[in-house]
Design a protein around this motif. Structure first.
Motif, PDB file in Angstrom:
ATOM      1  N   GLY A  65       0.762  -1.240   0.000  1.00 35.05           N
ATOM      2  CA  GLY A  65       0.000   0.000   0.000  1.00 35.05           C
ATOM      3  C   GLY A  65       0.789   1.284   0.000  1.00 35.05           C
ATOM      4  N   ALA A  66       2.047   1.264  -0.431  1.00 34.67           N
ATOM      5  CA  ALA A  66       2.832   2.501  -0.419  1.00 34.67           C
ATOM      6  C   ALA A  66       2.251   3.560  -1.349  1.00 34.67           C
ATOM      7  CB  ALA A  66       4.283   2.204  -0.801  1.00 34.67           C
ATOM      8  N   PHE A  67       1.693   3.140  -2.477  1.00 34.46           N
ATOM      9  CA  PHE A  67       1.133   4.116  -3.414  1.00 34.46           C
ATOM     10  C   PHE A  67      -0.032   4.850  -2.775  1.00 34.46           C
ATOM     11  CE2 PHE A  67      -1.758   5.459  -6.764  1.00 34.46           C
ATOM     12  CZ  PHE A  67      -0.916   6.126  -7.628  1.00 34.46           C
ATOM     13  N   ARG A  68      -0.970   4.130  -2.198  1.00 33.95           N
ATOM     14  CA  ARG A  68      -2.130   4.784  -1.591  1.00 33.95           C
ATOM     15  C   ARG A  68      -1.730   5.613  -0.377  1.00 33.95           C
ATOM     16  NH1 ARG A  68      -5.692   0.327   1.780  1.00 33.95           N
ATOM     17  NH2 ARG A  68      -6.411   2.219   2.808  1.00 33.95           N
ATOM     18  N   ASP A  69      -0.766   5.118   0.434  1.00 34.35           N
ATOM     19  CA  ASP A  69      -0.338   5.887   1.595  1.00 34.35           C
ATOM     20  C   ASP A  69       0.375   7.161   1.170  1.00 34.35           C
ATOM     21  OD1 ASP A  69      -1.413   4.079   3.361  1.00 34.35           O
ATOM     22  OD2 ASP A  69       0.472   3.050   3.783  1.00 34.35           O
ATOM     23  N   GLY A  70       1.168   7.072   0.102  1.00 35.44           N
ATOM     24  CA  GLY A  70       1.843   8.260  -0.391  1.00 35.44           C
ATOM     25  C   GLY A  70       0.871   9.307  -0.898  1.00 35.44           C
ATOM     26  N   MET A  71      -0.132   8.846  -1.655  1.00 33.52           N
ATOM     27  CA  MET A  71      -1.144   9.772  -2.139  1.00 33.52           C
ATOM     28  C   MET A  71      -1.917  10.394  -0.976  1.00 33.52           C
ATOM     29  SD  MET A  71      -0.811   9.891  -5.414  1.00 33.52           S
ATOM     30  CE  MET A  71      -2.353  10.626  -5.974  1.00 33.52           C
ATOM     31  N   GLU A  72      -2.188   9.590   0.046  1.00 34.05           N
ATOM     32  CA  GLU A  72      -2.947  10.107   1.194  1.00 34.05           C
ATOM     33  C   GLU A  72      -2.180  11.205   1.922  1.00 34.05           C
ATOM     34  OE1 GLU A  72      -4.615   8.792   5.593  1.00 34.05           O
ATOM     35  OE2 GLU A  72      -4.140   7.215   4.137  1.00 34.05           O
ATOM     36  N   ILE A  73      -0.903  10.927   2.274  1.00 33.57           N
ATOM     37  CA  ILE A  73      -0.204  11.926   3.072  1.00 33.57           C
ATOM     38  C   ILE A  73       0.102  13.166   2.243  1.00 33.57           C
ATOM     39  CG2 ILE A  73       2.095  10.948   2.683  1.00 33.57           C
ATOM     40  CD1 ILE A  73       0.711  12.793   5.820  1.00 33.57           C
ATOM     41  N   TYR A  74       0.345  13.009   0.960  1.00 35.04           N
ATOM     42  CA  TYR A  74       0.528  14.200   0.131  1.00 35.04           C
ATOM     43  C   TYR A  74      -0.748  15.039   0.135  1.00 35.04           C
ATOM     44  CZ  TYR A  74       0.976  17.222  -3.911  1.00 35.04           C
ATOM     45  OH  TYR A  74       0.988  18.316  -4.729  1.00 35.04           O
ATOM     46  N   GLY A  75      -1.885  14.398   0.021  1.00 32.99           N
ATOM     47  CA  GLY A  75      -3.143  15.128   0.022  1.00 32.99           C
ATOM     48  C   GLY A  75      -3.459  15.787   1.348  1.00 32.99           C
ATOM     49  N   ARG A  76      -2.993  15.192   2.431  1.00 34.26           N
ATOM     50  CA  ARG A  76      -3.307  15.723   3.760  1.00 34.26           C
ATOM     51  C   ARG A  76      -2.298  16.752   4.258  1.00 34.26           C
ATOM     52  NH1 ARG A  76      -4.661  10.707   7.623  1.00 34.26           N
ATOM     53  NH2 ARG A  76      -4.874  12.448   9.087  1.00 34.26           N
ATOM     54  N   ALA A  77      -1.138  16.864   3.598  1.00 34.54           N
ATOM     55  CA  ALA A  77      -0.073  17.738   4.091  1.00 34.54           C
ATOM     56  C   ALA A  77      -0.310  19.183   3.677  1.00 34.54           C
ATOM     57  CB  ALA A  77       1.270  17.242   3.586  1.00 34.54           C
ATOM     58  N   THR A  78      -1.507  19.667   3.898  1.00 31.86           N
ATOM     59  CA  THR A  78      -1.884  21.001   3.426  1.00 31.86           C
ATOM     60  C   THR A  78      -1.235  22.132   4.221  1.00 31.86           C
ATOM     61  OG1 THR A  78      -3.877  20.808   4.793  1.00 31.86           O
ATOM     62  CG2 THR A  78      -4.079  20.241   2.456  1.00 31.86           C
ATOM     63  N   ALA A  79      -0.734  21.833   5.403  1.00 36.56           N
ATOM     64  CA  ALA A  79      -0.066  22.873   6.202  1.00 36.56           C
ATOM     65  C   ALA A  79       1.424  22.943   5.913  1.00 36.56           C
ATOM     66  CB  ALA A  79      -0.283  22.606   7.694  1.00 36.56           C
ATOM     67  N   SER A  80       1.930  22.042   5.080  1.00 38.42           N
ATOM     68  CA  SER A  80       3.360  22.013   4.786  1.00 38.42           C
ATOM     69  C   SER A  80       3.796  23.268   4.057  1.00 38.42           C
ATOM     70  CB  SER A  80       3.696  20.788   3.931  1.00 38.42           C
ATOM     71  OG  SER A  80       5.013  20.855   3.443  1.00 38.42           O
ATOM     72  N   ALA A  81       4.997  23.718   4.385  1.00 42.37           N
ATOM     73  CA  ALA A  81       5.569  24.882   3.722  1.00 42.37           C
ATOM     74  C   ALA A  81       5.905  24.590   2.262  1.00 42.37           C
ATOM     75  CB  ALA A  81       6.833  25.318   4.465  1.00 42.37           C
ATOM     76  N   ASP A  82       6.087  23.340   1.919  1.00 44.53           N
ATOM     77  CA  ASP A  82       6.427  22.950   0.539  1.00 44.53           C
ATOM     78  C   ASP A  82       6.187  21.449   0.433  1.00 44.53           C
ATOM     79  OD1 ASP A  82       7.439  22.481  -1.970  1.00 44.53           O
ATOM     80  OD2 ASP A  82       9.509  23.008  -1.482  1.00 44.53           O
ATOM     81  N   ARG A  83       5.100  21.039  -0.202  1.00 48.83           N
ATOM     82  CA  ARG A  83       4.823  19.600  -0.349  1.00 48.83           C
ATOM     83  C   ARG A  83       4.996  19.198  -1.801  1.00 48.83           C
ATOM     84  NH1 ARG A  83      -1.674  18.600  -0.515  1.00 48.83           N
ATOM     85  NH2 ARG A  83      -2.252  20.578  -1.494  1.00 48.83           N
ATOM     86  N   ARG A  84       5.652  18.061  -1.994  1.00 54.48           N
ATOM     87  CA  ARG A  84       5.930  17.598  -3.342  1.00 54.48           C
ATOM     88  C   ARG A  84       5.656  16.096  -3.443  1.00 54.48           C
ATOM     89  NH1 ARG A  84      11.473  20.803  -5.104  1.00 54.48           N
ATOM     90  NH2 ARG A  84      11.106  22.687  -3.849  1.00 54.48           N
ATOM     91  N   LEU A  85       5.062  15.709  -4.555  1.00 51.55           N
ATOM     92  CA  LEU A  85       4.788  14.310  -4.849  1.00 51.55           C
ATOM     93  C   LEU A  85       5.588  13.912  -6.080  1.00 51.55           C
ATOM     94  CD1 LEU A  85       3.066  11.708  -4.347  1.00 51.55           C
ATOM     95  CD2 LEU A  85       1.421  12.664  -5.986  1.00 51.55           C
ATOM     96  N   ILE A  86       6.426  12.889  -5.915  1.00 50.28           N
ATOM     97  CA  ILE A  86       7.206  12.348  -7.025  1.00 50.28           C
ATOM     98  C   ILE A  86       6.675  10.935  -7.288  1.00 50.28           C
ATOM     99  CG2 ILE A  86       9.497  11.836  -7.913  1.00 50.28           C
ATOM    100  CD1 ILE A  86       8.992  14.809  -7.129  1.00 50.28           C
ATOM    101  N   SER A  87       5.940  10.780  -8.375  1.00 51.15           N
ATOM    102  CA  SER A  87       5.296   9.508  -8.711  1.00 51.15           C
ATOM    103  C   SER A  87       5.980   8.924  -9.943  1.00 51.15           C
ATOM    104  CB  SER A  87       3.800   9.742  -8.969  1.00 51.15           C
ATOM    105  OG  SER A  87       3.130   8.532  -9.179  1.00 51.15           O
ATOM    106  N   LEU A  88       6.653   7.787  -9.758  1.00 54.02           N
ATOM    107  CA  LEU A  88       7.486   7.197 -10.801  1.00 54.02           C
ATOM    108  C   LEU A  88       6.718   6.093 -11.520  1.00 54.02           C
ATOM    109  CD1 LEU A  88      10.842   7.065  -8.816  1.00 54.02           C
ATOM    110  CD2 LEU A  88      10.013   8.860 -10.342  1.00 54.02           C
ATOM    111  N   GLU A  89       6.470   6.322 -12.780  1.00 54.93           N
ATOM    112  CA  GLU A  89       5.516   5.517 -13.547  1.00 54.93           C
ATOM    113  C   GLU A  89       5.913   4.056 -13.681  1.00 54.93           C
ATOM    114  OE1 GLU A  89       3.359   5.575 -17.961  1.00 54.93           O
ATOM    115  OE2 GLU A  89       4.815   7.110 -17.405  1.00 54.93           O
ATOM    116  N   ASP A  90       7.156   3.767 -13.902  1.00 58.86           N
ATOM    117  CA  ASP A  90       7.564   2.420 -14.296  1.00 58.86           C
ATOM    118  C   ASP A  90       8.169   1.590 -13.175  1.00 58.86           C
ATOM    119  OD1 ASP A  90       6.810   2.875 -16.980  1.00 58.86           O
ATOM    120  OD2 ASP A  90       8.693   3.946 -17.336  1.00 58.86           O
TER     121      ASP A  90
END
Length: 322
Positions: free
Chosen positions: A256-281
């Protein structure tokens, strides 16, 4: 590299750690530092230390990878306990050690975690404001995983079984140490355990690719109850204010790393700088040690840390106090 033993005033055991230094390192200078947190069932000599820690040191950071309490070369009894609260406390204790080192700039400390270590790194950052930036590599919320797949989607049944086993051990019975993976990729195939994450984990932990004595992928069953009531991302909307980078692979597996990563990125709205790096392959375990995906991750996270840990020419200790 220097191997050290860390013991703070409130600790009853040592934490074993490896410190890796930048090229041309001098104790008379001040450097940014990154704490590297290993996955669930892993150790400091595997991906967090020998891939990401090594690379960060090569790029100018002091990188410290350590074995979790009760695991690897660190102390604590009984062995193989996976306690999320302790894992998060270990991060603070390692930072306590870093701030005593004359060559570490206490205002430039980051944390990086892999798999379960990514979840722990995020959780530590919620309340440990000495952390100035955090990177999660294919991070997993271990509490969510225990409530779901690791308990066969029967968390209450798992808790009953853990309680019964702990009672048996308290009465003198043998400890139940669960092996988390098949003994080899061939054994995984023979037993039909070919789901992506399980098979690739076996290929990493049970072969020469990643096998290390301290990273045996095992857990003391009777002491895992509190993991099922733990949430790596609790209060993230309010407390995760530091810059955060989440690196995930798009080849999805059961952990479940993909779903957990998407979740915390979506919830990190108070972060000074949030970035999601999603590697396709790439998959979860590709990001442990394979050259191309780890290179893609490092291509993003090294500039991220340099930006938020105030990239600059290291100052002398004397200059830093003037």
């Amino acid at each position: 590299m220097e191997s050290v033993k860390i013991r703070n005033a409130d600790m009853a055991w040592d934490i074993a750690a490896n410190i890796q230094f930048p090229p041309g390192f001098s104790e008379t200078l001040k450097y940014p530092a990154v704490v590297c947190v290993h996955p669930f069932g892993s150790c400091k000599a595997q991906t967090a230390g020998n891939v990401y820690g090594k690379a960060l040191a090569e790029h100018g950071f002091v990188a410290i990878a350590y074995d979790a309490s009760f695991q690897g070369e660190s102390g604590g009894q009984p062995r193989w306990i996976e306690d999320p609260n302790q894992r998060v406390e270990d991060v603070s204790r390692v930072i306590d050690y870093l701030v005593t080192l004359p060559y570490v700039d206490e205002q430039r400390i980051g944390v990086l975690g892999v798999c379960g270590g990514g979840g722990y790194a995020i959780n530590a950052t919620l309340t440990e404001k000495r952390i100035k930036a955090v990177v999660s590599i294919t991070g997993v919320n271990i509490g969510r995983l225990f409530r779901e797949g690791f308990s066969n989607y029967d968390p209450l049944g798992a808790l009953e079984a853990m309680g019964a086993q702990r009672t048996a051990e308290a009465r003198g019975g043998e400890l139940q140490v669960n092996e988390l993976l098949p003994p080899s990729p061939d054994a995984a195939k023979a037993s039909g355990m070919t789901e992506r994450d399980i098979f690739e984990a076996t290929d990493y932990y049970k072969t020469d690719r990643g096998q290390e004595p301290g990273g045996a992928a095992r857990m003391l069953f009777s002491h895992a109850q509190k993991t099922l009531a733990w949430d790596a991302f609790a209060f993230a909307e309010t407390l995760l204010t530091q810059p955060v980078m989440v690196v995930i692979g798009q080849k999805v597996g059961a952990f479940g790393a993909f779903r957990d990563g998407m979740e915390i990125y979506g919830r990190a709205t108070a972060s000074a700088d949030r970035r999601l790096i999603s590697l396709e392959d790439w998959s979860h375990y590709d990001l442990y040690d394979k050259t191309e995906p780890t290179g893609l991750a490092l291509q993003e996270l090294v500039p991220f840390f340099k930006k938020h840990l105030a990239e600059k020419a290291p100052s002398t200790r004397k200059e830093a106090t003037e």
